[in-house]
Design an enzyme around this catalytic site. Structure first.
Site, PDB file in Angstrom:
ATOM      1  N   ASN A  24       0.978  -1.104   0.072  1.00 38.84           N
ATOM      2  CA  ASN A  24       0.162  -0.140   0.108  1.00 38.84           C
ATOM      3  C   ASN A  24       0.788   1.410  -0.070  1.00 38.84           C
ATOM      4  O   ASN A  24       2.200   1.283   0.030  1.00 38.84           O
ATOM      5  CB  ASN A  24      -0.790   0.051   1.139  1.00 38.84           C
ATOM      6  CG  ASN A  24      -0.269  -0.007   2.524  1.00 38.84           C
ATOM      7  OD1 ASN A  24       0.575   0.815   2.752  1.00 38.84           O
ATOM      8  ND2 ASN A  24      -0.286  -0.979   3.309  1.00 38.84           N
TER       9      ASN A  24
ATOM     10  N   GLY B  51      -2.163  -9.873   3.912  1.00 41.63           N
ATOM     11  CA  GLY B  51      -1.876 -10.620   2.790  1.00 41.63           C
ATOM     12  C   GLY B  51      -0.412 -11.026   2.380  1.00 41.63           C
ATOM     13  O   GLY B  51       0.423 -11.149   3.376  1.00 41.63           O
ATOM     14  N   VAL B  52       0.066 -10.704   1.028  1.00 44.86           N
ATOM     15  CA  VAL B  52       1.260 -10.786   0.503  1.00 44.86           C
ATOM     16  C   VAL B  52       2.333  -9.836   1.355  1.00 44.86           C
ATOM     17  O   VAL B  52       3.422 -10.091   1.817  1.00 44.86           O
ATOM     18  CB  VAL B  52       1.377 -10.396  -1.012  1.00 44.86           C
ATOM     19  CG1 VAL B  52       2.976 -10.439  -1.349  1.00 44.86           C
ATOM     20  CG2 VAL B  52       0.391 -11.511  -1.808  1.00 44.86           C
ATOM     21  N   ASP B  53       1.846  -8.629   1.575  1.00 46.94           N
ATOM     22  CA  ASP B  53       2.643  -7.552   2.174  1.00 46.94           C
ATOM     23  C   ASP B  53       3.002  -7.860   3.496  1.00 46.94           C
ATOM     24  O   ASP B  53       4.192  -8.104   3.860  1.00 46.94           O
ATOM     25  CB  ASP B  53       1.987  -6.312   2.318  1.00 46.94           C
ATOM     26  CG  ASP B  53       2.775  -5.133   2.566  1.00 46.94           C
ATOM     27  OD1 ASP B  53       3.890  -5.183   2.491  1.00 46.94           O
ATOM     28  OD2 ASP B  53       2.015  -3.909   2.752  1.00 46.94           O
TER      29      ASP B  53
ATOM     30  N   GLY C  14      -6.831  -9.475  -3.584  1.00 41.48           N
ATOM     31  CA  GLY C  14      -7.020  -9.734  -2.045  1.00 41.48           C
ATOM     32  C   GLY C  14      -7.911  -8.763  -1.462  1.00 41.48           C
ATOM     33  O   GLY C  14      -9.099  -8.431  -1.722  1.00 41.48           O
ATOM     34  N   VAL C  15      -7.285  -8.107  -0.399  1.00 42.26           N
ATOM     35  CA  VAL C  15      -7.807  -7.020   0.285  1.00 42.26           C
ATOM     36  C   VAL C  15      -8.519  -5.916  -0.685  1.00 42.26           C
ATOM     37  O   VAL C  15      -9.538  -5.357  -0.289  1.00 42.26           O
ATOM     38  CB  VAL C  15      -6.936  -6.479   1.148  1.00 42.26           C
ATOM     39  CG1 VAL C  15      -7.340  -5.302   1.948  1.00 42.26           C
ATOM     40  CG2 VAL C  15      -6.279  -7.516   2.162  1.00 42.26           C
TER      41      VAL C  15
HETATM   42  N1  AR6 Z   1       1.633 -15.844  -1.459  1.00 38.23           N
HETATM   43  C1  AR6 Z   1       1.014 -15.681  -2.776  1.00 38.23           C
HETATM   44  N2  AR6 Z   1      -0.122 -14.782  -2.826  1.00 38.23           N
HETATM   45  C2  AR6 Z   1      -0.607 -14.492  -1.546  1.00 38.23           C
HETATM   46  C3  AR6 Z   1      -0.066 -14.950  -0.456  1.00 38.23           C
HETATM   47  C4  AR6 Z   1       1.271 -15.213  -0.501  1.00 38.23           C
HETATM   48  N3  AR6 Z   1       1.858 -15.333   0.525  1.00 38.23           N
HETATM   49  N4  AR6 Z   1      -1.001 -14.088   0.496  1.00 38.23           N
HETATM   50  C5  AR6 Z   1      -2.023 -13.671  -0.120  1.00 38.23           C
HETATM   51  N5  AR6 Z   1      -2.003 -14.106  -1.596  1.00 38.23           N
HETATM   52  P1  AR6 Z   1      -3.430  -9.029  -1.264  1.00 38.23           P
HETATM   53  P2  AR6 Z   1      -4.255  -6.509  -2.519  1.00 38.23           P
HETATM   54  C6  AR6 Z   1      -2.713 -13.551  -2.484  1.00 38.23           C
HETATM   55  O1  AR6 Z   1      -4.409  -9.082  -0.177  1.00 38.23           O
HETATM   56  O2  AR6 Z   1      -5.343  -7.056  -2.893  1.00 38.23           O
HETATM   57  C7  AR6 Z   1      -2.259  -5.313   2.064  1.00 38.23           C
HETATM   58  O3  AR6 Z   1      -2.775  -5.263   3.693  1.00 38.23           O
HETATM   59  C8  AR6 Z   1      -4.287 -13.329  -2.090  1.00 38.23           C
HETATM   60  O4  AR6 Z   1      -4.913 -14.587  -2.078  1.00 38.23           O
HETATM   61  O5  AR6 Z   1      -2.159  -9.539  -0.630  1.00 38.23           O
HETATM   62  O6  AR6 Z   1      -3.316  -5.850  -3.453  1.00 38.23           O
HETATM   63  C9  AR6 Z   1      -1.464  -4.257   1.557  1.00 38.23           C
HETATM   64  O7  AR6 Z   1      -0.765  -3.706   2.540  1.00 38.23           O
HETATM   65  C10 AR6 Z   1      -4.826 -12.455  -3.446  1.00 38.23           C
HETATM   66  O8  AR6 Z   1      -5.089 -13.262  -4.396  1.00 38.23           O
HETATM   67  O9  AR6 Z   1      -3.037  -7.607  -1.992  1.00 38.23           O
HETATM   68  C11 AR6 Z   1      -2.366  -3.496   0.975  1.00 38.23           C
HETATM   69  O10 AR6 Z   1      -2.947  -2.655   2.041  1.00 38.23           O
HETATM   70  C12 AR6 Z   1      -3.313 -11.738  -3.819  1.00 38.23           C
HETATM   71  O11 AR6 Z   1      -2.322 -12.206  -3.139  1.00 38.23           O
HETATM   72  C13 AR6 Z   1      -3.565  -4.171   0.579  1.00 38.23           C
HETATM   73  O12 AR6 Z   1      -3.378  -5.718   1.360  1.00 38.23           O
HETATM   74  C14 AR6 Z   1      -3.251 -10.300  -3.279  1.00 38.23           C
HETATM   75  O13 AR6 Z   1      -3.751  -9.908  -1.995  1.00 38.23           O
HETATM   76  C15 AR6 Z   1      -3.191  -4.742  -0.795  1.00 38.23           C
HETATM   77  O14 AR6 Z   1      -4.097  -5.730  -1.373  1.00 38.23           O
END
Ligand code: AR6
Length: 171
Positions: free
Chosen positions: A24, A32-34, A124-125
């Site tokens: 973000n 999530g990933v972050d 994701g989020v």
């Molecule tokens: N490895 C691979 N993919 C993943 C993992 C992982 N370890 N964890 C989640 N995913 P998101 P966004 C998938 O929410 O939508 C954070 O709080 C997940 O299932 O990580 O871009 C940041 O700080 C989904 O399909 O990212 C921001 O505030 C995809 O990765 C916000 O979330 C992306 O999910 C960003 O949201």
């Protein structure tokens, strides 16, 4: 031409030159990933992000842009942080999502990275529908003109993996 590969799993475990983080604007972590990247990569990544906030990105990293830091203890050399758009029903933000992939590859080219792992940014989020997120990801990487040899999409679950696989074979 860039070779696109797919794997189901956790992006923090993938040995590549650069791992892309779905961050973000604050660059200071989240879920999530972050969250997973900062947890596994250790405090060095957050230190580097804080330094970016104290210098080039005082107001945060704008949506659609990308910036690199160390990867700390991850099995990669760099993390490329990019900020995806929040999905909106009213407004088409596709160009910003495409920009995340393009800008991340531009940074990867600057670094000289040969292999880059991407998550499905914004799905994701941030609520982007997986099928459309996969379409934008695959189209943008294919047409990017990057010098990166392999882009590996790392999808967390099987439905996401299948969606990306279908997109790749459809186009
Ligand atoms: N490895 C691979 N993919 C993943 C993992 C992982 N370890 N964890 C989640 N995913 P998101 P966004 C998938 O929410 O939508 C954070 O709080 C997940 O299932 O990580 O871009 C940041 O700080 C989904 O399909 O990212 C921001 O505030 C995809 O990765 C916000 O979330 C992306 O999910 C960003 O949201």
């Amino acid at each position: 031409m860039v070779n696109i590969t797919l794997v189901q799993g956790d992006i923090t475990q993938v040995p590549v030159d650069a791992v892309v983080n779905a961050a973000n604007s604050s660059l200071l972590g989240g879920g999530g990933v972050d969250g997973a990247i900062h947890r596994r990569g250790g405090p060095e990544i957050l230190d580097a992000c804080r330094a970016l906030r104290a210098s080039r990105y005082g107001k945060g990293l704008p949506t659609g842009r990308a910036v690199a830091t160390t990867a700390g203890r991850l099995p990669a050399q760099w993390v490329i942080h990019t900020v995806g758009p929040v999905w909106s029903r009213e407004e088409d933000r596709s160009e910003l999502l495409a920009s995340c992939y393009r800008e991340s590859l531009r940074v990867a080219d600057e670094l000289g990275a040969a292999t880059v792992a991407f998550p499905a940014i914004s799905t994701g989020v941030y609520g982007w529908p997986m099928d459309d997120g996969a379409r934008i990801a695959v189209e943008t990487v294919r047409t990017s003109g990057t010098a990166v040899e392999e882009v590996r999409f790392v999808l967390f679950d099987e439905p996401a993996y299948r969606t990306f696989a279908a997109r790749i074979s459809a186009s």
